[in-house]
Design a protein around this motif. Sequence first.
Motif, mmCIF file in Angstrom:
data_model
loop_
_atom_site.group_PDB
_atom_site.id
_atom_site.type_symbol
_atom_site.label_atom_id
_atom_site.label_comp_id
_atom_site.label_asym_id
_atom_site.label_seq_id
_atom_site.Cartn_x
_atom_site.Cartn_y
_atom_site.Cartn_z
ATOM 1 N N VAL A 19 0.863 -1.167 0.000
ATOM 2 C CA VAL A 19 0.000 0.000 0.000
ATOM 3 C C VAL A 19 0.905 1.223 0.000
ATOM 4 O O VAL A 19 1.835 1.306 0.806
ATOM 5 N N VAL A 20 0.660 2.129 -0.932
ATOM 6 C CA VAL A 20 1.488 3.335 -1.047
ATOM 7 C C VAL A 20 0.589 4.562 -1.093
ATOM 8 O O VAL A 20 -0.579 4.475 -1.481
ATOM 9 N N PRO A 21 1.128 5.719 -0.724
ATOM 10 C CA PRO A 21 0.342 6.949 -0.835
ATOM 11 C C PRO A 21 -0.030 7.215 -2.295
ATOM 12 O O PRO A 21 0.730 6.875 -3.215
ATOM 13 N N ALA A 22 -1.161 7.810 -2.503
ATOM 14 C CA ALA A 22 -1.654 8.065 -3.863
ATOM 15 C C ALA A 22 -0.666 8.872 -4.697
ATOM 16 O O ALA A 22 -0.525 8.637 -5.892
ATOM 17 N N ASP A 23 0.050 9.791 -4.068
ATOM 18 C CA ASP A 23 0.958 10.638 -4.837
ATOM 19 C C ASP A 23 2.217 9.905 -5.317
ATOM 20 O O ASP A 23 2.947 10.419 -6.152
ATOM 21 N N THR A 24 2.472 8.687 -4.806
ATOM 22 C CA THR A 24 3.629 7.903 -5.277
ATOM 23 C C THR A 24 3.203 6.645 -6.026
ATOM 24 O O THR A 24 4.036 5.821 -6.374
ATOM 25 N N LEU A 25 1.911 6.523 -6.286
ATOM 26 C CA LEU A 25 1.386 5.304 -6.914
ATOM 27 C C LEU A 25 2.037 5.007 -8.262
ATOM 28 O O LEU A 25 2.492 3.882 -8.499
ATOM 29 N N ILE A 26 2.116 5.977 -9.146
ATOM 30 C CA ILE A 26 2.687 5.752 -10.480
ATOM 31 C C ILE A 26 4.151 5.358 -10.361
ATOM 32 O O ILE A 26 4.609 4.400 -10.988
ATOM 33 N N GLU A 27 4.902 6.070 -9.550
ATOM 34 C CA GLU A 27 6.331 5.781 -9.359
ATOM 35 C C GLU A 27 6.536 4.362 -8.840
ATOM 36 O O GLU A 27 7.372 3.611 -9.350
#
Length: 85
Positions: A7-15
């Motif tokens: 699970v990752v923060p939405a702002d790092t999802l693409i990365e």
Amino acid sequence: WGLVAKVVPADTLIEETLKIGKTIHSKGRISTILIKEAVNAANELPLTEGLKYERQLFRSLFATEDQKEGMAAFLEKRSPEFKNK
């Protein structure tokens, strides 16, 4: 349906998604295709049949050049150079 591995923060999802994609891409193409096949079949087969199918796919990889390269690279403690054969 799916599995959550991280699970990752939405702002790092693409990365993070691209990092995982690069890791998968660095593996042998044949084995990656068969892994996907086994996972997809798991949704349609009973557990015992799914495990049997997975074993068949795994055994078939021993006929590939990539399996031999992967094993040699492991024993020689180096990165494999897969040829998708």
